[in-house]
Design a protein around this motif. Structure first.
Motif, PDB file in Angstrom:
ATOM      1  N   ILE A   1      40.344 128.406  94.003  1.00 28.39           N
ATOM      2  CA  ILE A   1      41.609 128.314  93.259  1.00 28.39           C
ATOM      3  C   ILE A   1      41.489 129.022  91.914  1.00 28.39           C
ATOM      4  O   ILE A   1      42.337 129.839  91.541  1.00 28.39           O
ATOM      5  CB  ILE A   1      42.000 126.837  93.046  1.00 28.39           C
TER       6      ILE A   1
ATOM      7  N   ARG B   1      42.436 123.646  81.884  1.00 34.09           N
ATOM      8  CA  ARG B   1      42.805 124.707  82.816  1.00 34.09           C
ATOM      9  C   ARG B   1      41.664 124.998  83.784  1.00 34.09           C
ATOM     10  O   ARG B   1      40.495 124.786  83.466  1.00 34.09           O
ATOM     11  CB  ARG B   1      43.157 125.990  82.060  1.00 34.09           C
TER      12      ARG B   1
ATOM     13  N   VAL C   1      46.472 128.896  98.588  1.00 38.15           N
ATOM     14  CA  VAL C   1      46.226 129.920  97.566  1.00 38.15           C
ATOM     15  C   VAL C   1      46.922 131.230  97.937  1.00 38.15           C
ATOM     16  O   VAL C   1      47.553 131.883  97.097  1.00 38.15           O
ATOM     17  CB  VAL C   1      44.708 130.140  97.382  1.00 38.15           C
TER      18      VAL C   1
ATOM     19  N   GLY D   1      50.433 131.000  97.157  1.00 39.72           N
ATOM     20  CA  GLY D   1      50.755 130.708  95.768  1.00 39.72           C
ATOM     21  C   GLY D   1      51.047 129.249  95.485  1.00 39.72           C
ATOM     22  O   GLY D   1      51.559 128.909  94.413  1.00 39.72           O
ATOM     23  N   SER D   2      50.705 128.362  96.414  1.00 43.48           N
ATOM     24  CA  SER D   2      50.956 126.918  96.238  1.00 43.48           C
ATOM     25  C   SER D   2      49.702 126.264  95.657  1.00 43.48           C
ATOM     26  O   SER D   2      48.961 125.561  96.353  1.00 43.48           O
ATOM     27  CB  SER D   2      51.337 126.278  97.577  1.00 43.48           C
ATOM     28  N   TYR D   3      49.482 126.482  94.381  1.00 47.92           N
ATOM     29  CA  TYR D   3      48.220 126.061  93.769  1.00 47.92           C
ATOM     30  C   TYR D   3      48.130 124.547  93.573  1.00 47.92           C
ATOM     31  O   TYR D   3      47.031 123.984  93.583  1.00 47.92           O
ATOM     32  CB  TYR D   3      48.030 126.796  92.441  1.00 47.92           C
TER      33      TYR D   3
ATOM     34  N   SER E   1      41.428 132.745  91.912  1.00 46.02           N
ATOM     35  CA  SER E   1      42.689 133.355  92.342  1.00 46.02           C
ATOM     36  C   SER E   1      43.758 133.328  91.257  1.00 46.02           C
ATOM     37  O   SER E   1      44.543 134.268  91.126  1.00 46.02           O
ATOM     38  CB  SER E   1      43.227 132.625  93.585  1.00 46.02           C
ATOM     39  N   GLN E   2      43.773 132.230  90.500  1.00 48.26           N
ATOM     40  CA  GLN E   2      44.857 132.052  89.534  1.00 48.26           C
ATOM     41  C   GLN E   2      44.453 131.009  88.492  1.00 48.26           C
ATOM     42  O   GLN E   2      43.796 130.023  88.823  1.00 48.26           O
ATOM     43  CB  GLN E   2      46.125 131.579  90.260  1.00 48.26           C
ATOM     44  N   THR E   3      44.834 131.232  87.262  1.00 47.72           N
ATOM     45  CA  THR E   3      44.640 130.213  86.229  1.00 47.72           C
ATOM     46  C   THR E   3      45.741 129.172  86.361  1.00 47.72           C
ATOM     47  O   THR E   3      46.927 129.512  86.353  1.00 47.72           O
ATOM     48  CB  THR E   3      44.693 130.837  84.821  1.00 47.72           C
ATOM     49  N   ILE E   4      45.342 127.908  86.520  1.00 48.18           N
ATOM     50  CA  ILE E   4      46.340 126.848  86.645  1.00 48.18           C
ATOM     51  C   ILE E   4      46.062 125.755  85.615  1.00 48.18           C
ATOM     52  O   ILE E   4      44.915 125.529  85.216  1.00 48.18           O
ATOM     53  CB  ILE E   4      46.370 126.233  88.063  1.00 48.18           C
TER      54      ILE E   4
ATOM     55  N   ASN F   1      40.282 128.213  85.553  1.00 50.70           N
ATOM     56  CA  ASN F   1      40.417 129.665  85.542  1.00 50.70           C
ATOM     57  C   ASN F   1      39.157 130.333  86.091  1.00 50.70           C
ATOM     58  O   ASN F   1      38.268 129.671  86.630  1.00 50.70           O
ATOM     59  CB  ASN F   1      40.725 130.170  84.127  1.00 50.70           C
ATOM     60  N   TYR F   2      39.098 131.628  85.917  1.00 49.29           N
ATOM     61  CA  TYR F   2      38.003 132.431  86.464  1.00 49.29           C
ATOM     62  C   TYR F   2      36.642 131.952  85.956  1.00 49.29           C
ATOM     63  O   TYR F   2      35.691 131.814  86.724  1.00 49.29           O
ATOM     64  CB  TYR F   2      38.232 133.897  86.085  1.00 49.29           C
TER      65      TYR F   2
END
Length: 309
Positions: free
Chosen positions: A251, A128, A60, A63-65, A254-257, A130-131
Motif C-alpha cells: 500500500i 501517514r 491497490v 485505488g481503494s486504499y 503505491s500511494q501515500t495514505i 508512504n514510500y
C-alpha cells in the motif's frame, strides 16, 4: 432464499474445514523437513495470508486504499485474542494442562513481530503510510525470513516427504482463495437478511469469517499433537507479521495514505498486539491468560462499536 444461503454457508464451512485439515496435515509433514518455524510461520503463514494479499493487490490496483488497509489488518485483533484464547482452552480440554509451553524457537516470530510493531507505531505517530515507511516495514519480514533460514540450516532434520507436505498445504490453501470470498459474501448476505447493522458486520462478523480457516487449522494441529501448539502460534504470528509488513508495504509503495481516519482501530491493534506479546514473552500461555483474551476481544469490539456508531 434464506434456507438456500444457510445451506450454502454450511457447505462452505465444510469445505473450509477440509481445507484446514489438509493444511494441518501438510504442515506436520513439512515440519519434519523444515522445522516448525518455516513450516508453520513462513509456509503456512504465507498460504493463510493469500486471500488478504489478493484483496490488497486488487484494492491497490483499483485505488481503494481504505479497503486495502482494512484487509491487511482486519484479522489482527481477532486472531491475537479469540484465536489464541481458543487455542489455550482447547489445549486445556484436550491435554488437561493449564499451561501451553511454547518452544524457544518461537522467539524468532516474537522478535520479528515486535520489530514490525515498533515501526507500525512510528507510522501511526507520523500519521501517514508512504514510500519510506513502507521500506522500513519490509525490514522485519526480511529479518524474519533470514532468521528462519539461518535456523533451518542449523537444525537437525528428521526427514519428511516434502512433496507430499507441499501438496497437502497447497491442496488445502489454494482453494481458500476462492472459498473465503464466497464464505464472507454469504455471511454478509445472511446477516443482511437478519438486518444486522453494517458496523456490526464490519467489526464482528466479517473478521470472524475471514479468520475461520486459520483457527480451524490451529485446532487440527493441536488435536493431533500438544507440541503443535507452537506451530499454531507461529502460524498466527507469521501470517499477521506478513500482513503488517508486506501488505502494508504494498500500500505504502503505491500511494501515500493518511492513517488518521483509522486511528482508533490502529491503536486497538497496537494495544492488543502489546498485550499478546506480553503474554507469550515467557513462552507460556496459562489458561487464565487465554480466558482474559476473550475479555480483551469483547472490550475491543465494544470500543469499536461505540465510537464507530
Amino acid at each position: 432464499m434464506i434456507w438456500l444461503l444457510i445451506l450454502q454457508l454450511i457447505a462452505l464451512i465444510i469445505l473450509i474445514s477440509v481445507s484446514a485439515s489438509l493444511m494441518a496435515r501438510g504442515t506436520e509433514e513439512l515440519e519434519k523437513t523444515f522445522g516448525k518455524g518455516i513450516a508453520g510461520g513462513l509456509i503456512l503463514g504465507f498460504i493463510n495470508s493469500l486471500p488478504e494479499t489478493i484483496i490488497v493487490l486488487f484494492a491497490v490496483l483499483n485505488g481503494s486504499y481504505d479497503i486495502a488497509l482494512g484487509s491487511a489488518l482486519g484479522g489482527n485483533i481477532l486472531l491475537f485474542t479469540l484465536g489464541i484464547g481458543f487455542v489455550s482452552i482447547l489445549y486445556y480440554a484436550k491435554y488437561k494442562s493449564g499451561t501451553i509451553s511454547l518452544d524457544k524457537d518461537i522467539n524468532i516470530e516474537y522478535n520479528s513481530f515486535l520489530m514490525a510493531l515498533v515501526i507500525f507505531i512510528v507510522a501511526i505517530i507520523y500519521g501517514r503510510l508512504n514510500y519510506y515507511i513502507a521500506i522500513f516495514l519490509l525490514s522485519p519480514y526480511v529479518y524474519y525470513v533470514y532468521r528462519r533460514y539461518k535456523n533451518y540450516r542449523s537444525e537437525i532434520k528428521i526427514g519428511g516427504n516434502t512433496i507430499r507436505g507441499l501438496t497437502y498445504v497447497l491442496a488445502g490453501g489454494l482453494p481458500l482463495i476462492f472459498i473465503s470470498k464466497y464464505f464472507i459474501t454469504t455471511i454478509i448476505d445472511v446477516a443482511t437478511i437478519f438486518k444486522m447493522s453494517p458496523i456490526l458486520l464490519a467489526v464482528l462478523i466479517t473478521p470472524i469469517a475471514a479468520e475461520l480457516e486459520e483457527n480451524l487449522t490451529a485446532i487440527k494441529l493441536i488435536l493431533d499433537s500438544p507440541s503443535s501448539a507452537t506451530t499454531a502460534l507461529m502460524n498466527f504470528i507469521g501470517s499477521k507479521l506478513e500482513n503488517m509488513t508486506l501488505l502494508l508495504s504494498i500500500i505504502g509503495l503505491s500511494q501515500t495514505i493518511s492513517l488518521r481516519p483509522s486511528l482508533l482501530y490502529l491503536l486497538l491493534i497496537v494495544a492488543v498486539s502489546v498485550l499478546t506479546l506480553g503474554i507469550i514473552r515467557d513462552r507460556n500461555i496459562k489458561i487464565n491468560e487465554g480466558l482474559s483474551l476473550f475479555g480483551i476481544y469483547a472490550l475491543s469490539v465494544a470500543i469499536l462499536l461505540r465510537f464507530s456508531a
